[in-house]
Design a protein around this motif. Structure first.
Motif, PDB file in Angstrom:
ATOM      1  N   UNK A 399      28.356  51.468  29.624  1.00  0.00           N
ATOM      2  CA  UNK A 399      28.528  51.061  31.024  1.00  0.00           C
ATOM      3  C   UNK A 399      29.100  49.657  31.070  1.00  0.00           C
ATOM      4  N   UNK A 400      30.153  49.492  31.839  1.00  0.00           N
ATOM      5  CA  UNK A 400      30.741  48.188  32.097  1.00  0.00           C
ATOM      6  C   UNK A 400      30.698  47.951  33.601  1.00  0.00           C
ATOM      7  N   UNK A 401      30.085  46.849  34.015  1.00  0.00           N
ATOM      8  CA  UNK A 401      29.835  46.629  35.439  1.00  0.00           C
ATOM      9  C   UNK A 401      31.116  46.460  36.247  1.00  0.00           C
ATOM     10  N   UNK A 402      32.094  45.735  35.709  1.00  0.00           N
ATOM     11  CA  UNK A 402      33.327  45.529  36.472  1.00  0.00           C
ATOM     12  C   UNK A 402      34.049  46.853  36.695  1.00  0.00           C
ATOM     13  N   UNK A 403      34.032  47.716  35.686  1.00  0.00           N
ATOM     14  CA  UNK A 403      34.610  49.052  35.839  1.00  0.00           C
ATOM     15  C   UNK A 403      33.821  49.858  36.863  1.00  0.00           C
ATOM     16  N   UNK A 404      32.502  49.912  36.698  1.00  0.00           N
ATOM     17  CA  UNK A 404      31.670  50.767  37.541  1.00  0.00           C
ATOM     18  C   UNK A 404      31.564  50.286  38.962  1.00  0.00           C
ATOM     19  N   UNK A 405      31.192  49.026  39.143  1.00  0.00           N
ATOM     20  CA  UNK A 405      31.026  48.500  40.501  1.00  0.00           C
ATOM     21  C   UNK A 405      32.378  48.237  41.161  1.00  0.00           C
ATOM     22  N   UNK A 406      33.370  47.877  40.335  1.00  0.00           N
ATOM     23  CA  UNK A 406      34.709  47.716  40.891  1.00  0.00           C
ATOM     24  C   UNK A 406      35.243  49.020  41.449  1.00  0.00           C
ATOM     25  N   UNK A 407      35.016  50.134  40.698  1.00  0.00           N
ATOM     26  CA  UNK A 407      35.443  51.443  41.216  1.00  0.00           C
ATOM     27  C   UNK A 407      34.723  51.772  42.513  1.00  0.00           C
ATOM     28  N   UNK A 493      26.398  39.295  37.207  1.00  0.00           N
ATOM     29  CA  UNK A 493      26.610  40.692  37.585  1.00  0.00           C
ATOM     30  C   UNK A 493      27.279  40.822  38.953  1.00  0.00           C
ATOM     31  N   UNK A 494      26.880  39.994  39.905  1.00  0.00           N
ATOM     32  CA  UNK A 494      27.357  40.151  41.284  1.00  0.00           C
ATOM     33  C   UNK A 494      28.880  40.034  41.432  1.00  0.00           C
ATOM     34  N   UNK A 495      29.563  39.130  40.724  1.00  0.00           N
ATOM     35  CA  UNK A 495      31.017  39.064  40.892  1.00  0.00           C
ATOM     36  C   UNK A 495      31.764  40.281  40.366  1.00  0.00           C
ATOM     37  N   UNK A 496      31.098  41.123  39.566  1.00  0.00           N
ATOM     38  CA  UNK A 496      31.796  42.265  38.978  1.00  0.00           C
ATOM     39  C   UNK A 496      32.299  43.238  40.035  1.00  0.00           C
ATOM     40  N   UNK A 497      31.681  43.258  41.208  1.00  0.00           N
ATOM     41  CA  UNK A 497      32.115  44.163  42.273  1.00  0.00           C
ATOM     42  C   UNK A 497      33.521  43.784  42.758  1.00  0.00           C
ATOM     43  N   UNK A 498      33.663  42.592  43.289  1.00  0.00           N
ATOM     44  CA  UNK A 498      34.946  42.193  43.877  1.00  0.00           C
ATOM     45  C   UNK A 498      36.005  41.975  42.811  1.00  0.00           C
TER      46      UNK A 498
END
Length: 543
Positions: A399-407, A493-498
């Motif tokens: 699991x990679x957060x930028x991939x997952x939450x970015x998607x 973790x939080x910046x991985x979304x945007x």
């Protein structure tokens, strides 16, 4: 990527063995993946547990290197193919980061309000079957291990504290509160199908009460009040959640610019809706409109289901997600994927705070798309479906957060492209979701790296961060408090979304320029499973 029929490789077998060993070491992960035989067990979170986990990871890295060294691209069927080469790169990325955390003592000191052992223990019961007598015996077995698990956890925290590694007062206070709720007479532990008066439930409650007392009397007096972790630690975490070097200062500036644009669009919609209303005024008036209001959790579940079904139709997929109320009541909304065998369904959980009975669909529509279809549910199901190429580690563990939450954030905007946010009230909610994710970037980087505040009048701290969040989201106060604690205790973790969303949009643009259709791009990208976005770009654009 290889598209012909493919036999599992030696590396795939090595990964499968690793996952089953992880299940032995970490039974809660076995429950998450759906590996039988471990639901009645529970890891103890002691220093010995973390050492055992690190030893197995070191063995895996050595095995991968040995397999790679023993093949030469020219002799036989045991050579690494393209799938193996990518798998090996992913393993090294994730495993070396885990070992670095272990080396630095980050795992021993792990304590926060959302992603640490107390929550792992509490939440592990949600995914366990609760139908047969055998199911309840299994629940009782795991519950009976809670006292030793919390004792081992205290041992780890004490060892970390001796080295000066202690969570902040904010995080300790949050976990004390969670432990006290689990120890209370009306505990979440009473809702698992066992008699609340049974010895095993009483013992688990007493263990959580002892944990709360120990945190209060032993750990808290040693803790500081500083929430920020500093640039060095923050960079370590940010690189883990993104899987690559991140220009945090550039990301901060980009988020500031995007936030200004988002606010300007919200101001335009507020005027369209209500004349001279401010954005905050539009929020209040939208909350008062009956057409955007749901009363009661039963109606909320019905609405969530209807929205996911409509999204599935829009994407032409027969892929349903279950919807449930999470009894923890934290205010968070999250998704748990299907078991690896796809027997247990993917579930979207709404953790409704105590006393909340009214929900506003204009605010929440984007979140349903984020967690369900076409967000995490479609994303994770696509990886699980690609059993021909992805071994169990890649499809269910990696699991990679930028991939997952970015998607998932990208998925919200896909639904806007399909007309689901044409209504200006819902459009306001989509922008509220985007605004929160941009504000997260500024809050997280700002507090942890001690940057100057946007108003230029000081340095970021938790007090300023809370006011900033309140100005940049429509969420209720209870949810806002949960969000703030989350950012303060889960750095990076939080910046991985945007920032992950930005990477997805950039990659889509490059793929379309190469001649992909949007549907082809989505299908190829999601079939590869979770990975750092630079690796994904290489796989999509160069294969």
């Amino acid at each position: 990527m290889t598209t012909a029929a493919r036999e599992p490789s030696l590396l795939d077998a090595t990964c499968e063995d690793f996952v089953y060993d992880l299940a032995d070491i970490t039974p809660t992960l076995a429950t998450q993946i759906g590996i039988d035989g471990h639901d009645g067990e529970l890891q103890d979170f002691s220093p010995a547990y973390w050492d055992r986990l690190a030893d197995r990871i070191r063995d895996l890295v050595a095995d991968v290197d040995a397999l790679n060294d023993s093949t030469d691209q020219s002799d036989d069927e045991d050579d690494f193919d393209d799938v193996d080469n990518l798998t090996a790169a992913l393993l090294r990325d994730r495993m070396t980061a885990q070992l670095e955390f272990h080396h630095r003592g980050e795992l021993l000191r792990l304590l926060n309000s959302i992603e640490s052992p107390v929550q792992t223990i509490r939440d592990s019961f949600a995914l366990m079957p609760k139908v047969t007598e055998e199911d309840f015996d299994t629940i009782a077995s795991r519950m009976s291990r809670i006292p030793s698990a919390l004792a081992g956890y205290r041992e780890s925290l004490a060892e970390a504290a001796a080295a000066g590694d202690i969570a902040s007062h904010r995080q300790i206070d949050a976990v004390i509160n969670q432990c006290e709720l689990l120890a209370a007479s009306e505990s979440q532990l009473d809702e698992l199908g066992l008699s609340p008066d049974s010895a095993v439930v009483d013992g688990a409650k007493e263990a959580f009460a002892q944990m709360a007392d120990w945190l209060s009397t032993e750990l808290s007096p040693q803790a500081g009040h500083e929430d920020g972790v500093g640039r060095e630690r923050y960079t370590l975490f940010a690189e883990y959640y993104h899987g690559r070097d991140v220009d945090l200062d550039a990301g901060y500036e980009w988020a500031q610019d995007q936030l200004r644009e988002t606010i300007a669009e919200q101001e335009r919609i507020a005027r369209e809706l209500y004349g001279d209303a401010s954005v905050a005024g539009a929020y209040r008036r939208l909350n008062g409109e009956h057409r955007y209001t749901i009363e009661g959790t039963d109606a909320l579940l019905d609405w969530m289901t209807e929205v996911n079904e409509a999204a599935a139709r829009a994407f032409g997929v027969d892929n349903t997600v279950e919807c449930a109320i999470d009894p923890a009541g934290s205010g968070g909304i999250f998704y748990t994927p299907p078991s690896d065998d796809m027997i247990r369904p993917g579930t979207m959980w709404w953790s409704v705070p105590a006393g909340q009975t009214t929900f506003h669909t204009w605010q929440e529509l984007a979140t349903v798309f984020h967690e369900g279809v076409p967000g995490h549910h479609l994303q994770m199901s696509a990886a699980l479906d690609n059993r021909a190429e992805l071994n169990m580690w890649r499809r269910s563990v990696c699991w990679n957060a930028a991939h997952g939450e970015g998607w998932a954030l990208y998925a919200e905007h896909l639904m806007a492209d399909r007309g689901f946010f044409d209504d200006p009230g819902y459009r306001m909610g989509l922008l509220d979701s985007r605004r929160l994710r941009l504000a997260r970037v500024l809050v997280d980087i700002g507090v942890h790296m001690k940057k100057p505040t946007p108003d230029g009048n000081g340095t970021w701290d938790a007090q300023y961060a809370k006011a900033f969040l309140r100005d940049n989201t429509a969420m209720p106060e209870a949810n806002l408090a949960f969000e703030l604690d989350r950012y303060m205790g889960w750095p990076g973790q939080a910046p991985s979304y945007a920032l992950g969303y930005k990477d997805w949009v950039d990659l889509r643009g490059q793929a379309l320029a190469q001649g992909f259709t949007e549907e082809e791009f989505h299908a190829k990208a999601l079939s590869l499973g979770s990975m750092p976005m630079d690796m994904l770009a290489n796989e999509v654009l160069n294969h």
